[in-house]
Design a protein around this motif. Structure first.
Motif, PDB file in Angstrom:
ATOM      1  N   ALA A   1       0.876  -1.008   0.155  1.00 43.22           N
ATOM      2  CA  ALA A   1      -0.004  -0.211   0.089  1.00 43.22           C
ATOM      3  C   ALA A   1       1.282   1.251  -0.341  1.00 43.22           C
ATOM      4  CB  ALA A   1      -0.964  -0.063   1.204  1.00 43.22           C
ATOM      5  N   ALA A   2       0.234   1.935  -0.737  1.00 45.39           N
ATOM      6  CA  ALA A   2       0.971   3.918  -0.977  1.00 45.39           C
ATOM      7  C   ALA A   2       0.771   4.412  -0.163  1.00 45.39           C
ATOM      8  CB  ALA A   2       1.138   4.111  -2.686  1.00 45.39           C
ATOM      9  N   GLY A   3      -0.181   4.058   1.142  1.00 47.57           N
ATOM     10  CA  GLY A   3      -0.676   5.448   1.838  1.00 47.57           C
ATOM     11  C   GLY A   3      -1.260   5.961   0.929  1.00 47.57           C
ATOM     12  N   VAL A   4      -1.476   7.745   1.588  1.00 46.61           N
ATOM     13  CA  VAL A   4      -1.828   8.294   0.518  1.00 46.61           C
ATOM     14  C   VAL A   4      -1.106   9.423  -0.089  1.00 46.61           C
ATOM     15  CG1 VAL A   4      -2.561  11.478   1.770  1.00 46.61           C
ATOM     16  CG2 VAL A   4      -2.995   9.605   2.917  1.00 46.61           C
ATOM     17  N   SER A   5      -1.345   9.094  -1.375  1.00 43.75           N
ATOM     18  CA  SER A   5      -0.065  10.105  -2.501  1.00 43.75           C
ATOM     19  C   SER A   5      -1.226  11.032  -2.775  1.00 43.75           C
ATOM     20  CB  SER A   5      -0.115   9.130  -3.354  1.00 43.75           C
ATOM     21  OG  SER A   5      -0.986   8.137  -3.847  1.00 43.75           O
ATOM     22  N   GLY A   6      -1.042  11.852  -3.221  1.00 44.71           N
ATOM     23  CA  GLY A   6      -2.152  13.209  -3.670  1.00 44.71           C
ATOM     24  C   GLY A   6      -1.974  12.934  -5.037  1.00 44.71           C
ATOM     25  N   SER A   7      -3.407  13.092  -6.685  1.00 49.97           N
ATOM     26  CA  SER A   7      -3.623  13.331  -7.304  1.00 49.97           C
ATOM     27  C   SER A   7      -4.207  13.574  -8.363  1.00 49.97           C
ATOM     28  CB  SER A   7      -4.728  12.365  -7.775  1.00 49.97           C
ATOM     29  OG  SER A   7      -5.472  11.208  -8.621  1.00 49.97           O
ATOM     30  N   ALA A   8      -3.103  14.086  -8.876  1.00 55.14           N
ATOM     31  CA  ALA A   8      -3.517  15.243 -10.495  1.00 55.14           C
ATOM     32  C   ALA A   8      -3.605  14.228 -11.679  1.00 55.14           C
ATOM     33  CB  ALA A   8      -2.446  15.895 -10.918  1.00 55.14           C
ATOM     34  N   SER A   9      -4.523  13.150 -11.529  1.00 53.47           N
ATOM     35  CA  SER A   9      -4.289  11.841 -12.644  1.00 53.47           C
ATOM     36  C   SER A   9      -5.889  12.962 -13.656  1.00 53.47           C
ATOM     37  CB  SER A   9      -4.528  10.857 -12.137  1.00 53.47           C
ATOM     38  OG  SER A   9      -5.041   9.732 -13.360  1.00 53.47           O
ATOM     39  N   SER A  10      -5.931  12.101 -15.105  1.00 56.34           N
ATOM     40  CA  SER A  10      -7.259  12.116 -15.228  1.00 56.34           C
ATOM     41  C   SER A  10      -8.466  11.904 -15.336  1.00 56.34           C
ATOM     42  CB  SER A  10      -6.644  11.891 -16.502  1.00 56.34           C
ATOM     43  OG  SER A  10      -5.871  10.764 -17.213  1.00 56.34           O
ATOM     44  N   GLY A  11      -8.200  10.355 -14.763  1.00 56.65           N
ATOM     45  CA  GLY A  11      -9.023   9.623 -13.872  1.00 56.65           C
ATOM     46  C   GLY A  11     -10.091  10.928 -13.067  1.00 56.65           C
ATOM     47  N   GLU A  12     -11.427  10.432 -13.450  1.00 56.99           N
ATOM     48  CA  GLU A  12     -12.547  10.949 -12.752  1.00 56.99           C
ATOM     49  C   GLU A  12     -13.023  10.498 -11.715  1.00 56.99           C
ATOM     50  OE1 GLU A  12     -14.632  12.946 -15.037  1.00 56.99           O
ATOM     51  OE2 GLU A  12     -13.550  12.658 -16.777  1.00 56.99           O
TER      52      GLU A  12
END
Length: 656
Positions: A240-251
């Motif tokens: 598990a990667a924990g918490v990670s900020g996301s600026a991905s194009s997935g909605e």
């Protein structure tokens, strides 16, 4: 085959590229994982974002602990433990070559892990800052019927703008806007995040759009779970990667709020709060009858359902661990602004009704020099339980894994995605990786799955088995042959509302051969031949259904910053079940999942160049020509004519 498919000019055909244009700096190991992805284009793009982040911010082998190293792709638990143990006994690694030699890694393992790690004297790369801006646009034509008759509100142009600044362990931020084809506004999707450390790095705050992962994914996981394809062993024992900020194009599948991640000694904890709106179908009484996951807002119905249900969520995780063990718990509470009614078990993934749901679970992870044992148990508000456990073993150049999972039909965990499927299921997965000889490797997996309920997207089968085997041989220093054998068998075992005798749905068999060669400097050639067949009771009354494809890739790199590719593929498939599916890289960070069926050919041309100060431009032009079909699709997606064009470009500016 209904229309004879012959290759009378196979030798002449092998002159160009249809296979995905490879990304500059992307390793062959990454290519295989992304090319074999079963999770779709969005899952491939999400995986690429992570790989790209690790590549630009590699972990320092002389400072990272085993838990951090385990999160890296292709980094086995045994390798992580061995790296830390060797560092303590023999001192810091001088460089990456020293790390590879001291741990005795073979060629495949060295190529897989090398891009994501660093060591003195180049360890400064682990802390460097990267700024990037990416603007892309693409257009397909002829336009489907929905654009011509006005059912789609916007144009057929797809536009994506993304900006991000990242530094491992330091502040980072990102923002993304996206307009899908048919949507009216250029910023139909607008999201971003900001993350920064406080208190000497022991506390990290993330605000905006983010993902949260814990345990094995029963309670908290990202929108796309790993699948065995490409990496049969590593995908089973997930880190598990924990918490990670996301600026991905997935909605879909991401939180929107604030999260705090704290670490001190052997303890770590996460606390988050989120308030988001999701697309949903609402009936006349205001009850949510289905959640929409496409993220598209083109038609009047899709626009009315946009953000129709609000989610107020609170979640957390606590973990304690030291050395080769860790244990912890995770929980998630969700409150809906409307009553959710998904009790139609014949068509819905979960039998759920209410305005509030909660799920909590316990997870563990034990690892040693030659093994890793991890798992998670969880229970939801209605009393249903889920369980997953995995065991990975490694000895010499051989790795084995065994994973089992079981979920009750009444287990509701809408933020969990531990199994990578849209429905609760029970099953087992067995995987292996081994070196058959100095120049030959083999890997594969077998997955046995049973779905307790039918779903809207996959009413059949309710039980299935999949067997996949990869064999790769180095024919010479510059040429590699890779084979993939896959068999998938399905069975309809009936549902509670419709008891029926089991029905054999037949199986899908496929064989794929890839030949990868670099004959001279600056040139790369990849040939592919693939065949599929549907057999058993599921085949048509006319007999066995078949599909075939033949293609080749030639890529020319006249310099370190330029590449050109052009290509052609011939394909023929009797039915949708025997279609040829290609995960194609449009440009860095964007993928297309292209199903090819009927009889036809497809050519594609790509060019990528980098100029000054980290700027690069990628162009793509492709066309599919069908020999017998005058139209495809139905409703607003119907396309007239026997050909389709796809054109696009991306401009990226990156500073390191």
């Amino acid at each position: 085959m209904q229309s004879a498919f012959r290759f009378p000019a196979a030798a002449a055909l092998l002159l160009a590229v249809f296979l995905p244009a490879r990304l500059h700096g992307q390793t062959e190991y990454e290519e295989k994982v992304l090319d074999d992805s079963d999770g779709g284009a969005d899952a491939a793009a999400s995986a690429w974002e992570r790989l790209d982040g690790w590549r630009n911010h590699p972990l320092d082998l002389n400072r990272a602990g085993p838990d951090e190293l385990r999160r890296l792709p292709f980094f086995t638990p045994a390798l992580a433990e061995a790296a830390v143990r060797d560092r303590r006994q023999s001192g810091p690694f001088r460089d990456k070559r020293d790390f590879i030699e001291r741990l005795g890694l073979d060629r495949a393992a060295a190529e897989a892990v090398e891009p994501y790690v660093t060591a003195a004297p180049d360890a400064r790369g682990a802390d460097r800052r990267t700024e990037s801006v990416r603007v892309s646009g693409r257009l397909g034509f002829p336009e489907p019927a929905g654009f011509r008759d006005g059912r789609y509100a916007g144009s057929a142009l797809h536009v994506l703008v993304k900006a991000e600044t990242r530094r491992r362990g330091g502040p980072s931020a990102g923002i993304v806007t996206e307009k899908d084809p048919g949507e009216k506004h250029w910023n139909d999707r607008l999201s971003g995040y900001a993350a920064f450390p406080v208190s000497d790095g022991r506390l990290r705050i993330t605000a905006g759009c983010f993902e949260a992962e814990a345990g094995q994914g029963l309670v908290l996981w990202g929108p796309y779970a790993p699948v065995p394809a490409g990496d049969p062993v590593g995908s089973v024992c997930r880190a598990a990667a924990g918490v990670s900020g996301s600026a991905s194009s997935g909605e879909n599948g991401r939180f929107s709020g604030c999260a705090a991640e704290w670490k001190s000694g052997t303890w770590s904890a996460v606390l988050l709060g989120s308030r988001s709106a999701v697309d949903a179908s609402v009936d006349g009484s205001g009850t949510v009858t289905a959640f929409r996951t496409s993220g598209l807002h083109r038609t009047d119905s899709e626009i009315r359902g946009r953000g129709a249900c609000r989610l107020n969520e609170a979640a957390g995780r606590v973990t304690v661990g030291s050395g080769g063990w860790s244990a912890g718990g995770a929980w998630c509470l969700t409150r809906y602004s409307r009553t959710v009614d998904l009790l139609d078990r014949e068509r819905r993934p979960y039998g759920f009704r209410g305005r509030e749901n909660s799920v909590w679970g316990l997870n563990w992870d034990l690892s040693g020099r030659l093994f890793r044992f991890c798992g998670e148990w969880a229970r939801s508000r209605k009393g249903g339980a889920g369980f997953i456990t995995s065991l990975a073993l490694q000895s010499g150049g051989t790795s084995l894994c065994l994973s089992g999972r079981k979920t009750d039909p009444d287990f509701h965990s809408f933020r969990g995605n531990g199994f990578g499927a849209a429905s609760n299921e029970t099953g087992w997965t067995v995987g292996f990786k081994t070196g058959l000889s100095k120049n030959m490797d083999a890997s594969g997996y077998m997955d046995l799955v049973r779905h307790p309920v039918r779903t809207w997207f996959s009413p059949l089968p309710s039980a299935e088995s999949t067997v996949v085997v990869y064999v790769e041989r180095k024919l010479c220093p510059k040429t590699t042959l890779r084979a993939r054998f896959r068999f998938r068998d399905g069975q309809d075992a009936g549902v509670p509302a419709e008891p029926a005798a089991a029905t054999d749905l037949g199986g899908i068999r496929s064989v794929r051969l890839d030949l990868d060669s670099r004959p001279v400097r600056g040139f790369r050639i990849r040939c592919r031949a693939e065949s599929t067949a549907r057999c058993g009771d599921g085949a048509s009354s006319a007999g066995r259904e078949r599909g075939s494809a033949l293609s080749e890739e030639i890529r020319w790199e006249p310099g370190p910053n330029w590449s050109v590719s052009a290509g052609l593929m011939l394909f023929d498939a009797d039915s949708w079940d025997t279609r040829i599916v290609v995960t194609e890289s449009d440009w860095p960070g964007a993928f297309s999942m292209i199903p090819l069926y009927r009889e036809g050919r497809r050519w594609a041309v790509r060019m990528r160049g980098a100029s000054f100060r980290g700027a690069s431009v990628t162009f793509k032009l492709a066309r599919i020509i069908y020999e017998t079909a005058a139209a495809r699709g139905s409703g607003p997606e119907r396309v007239e004519g026997n050909s389709e064009w796809d054109a696009g470009a991306q401009i990226e500016w990156r500073i390191k």
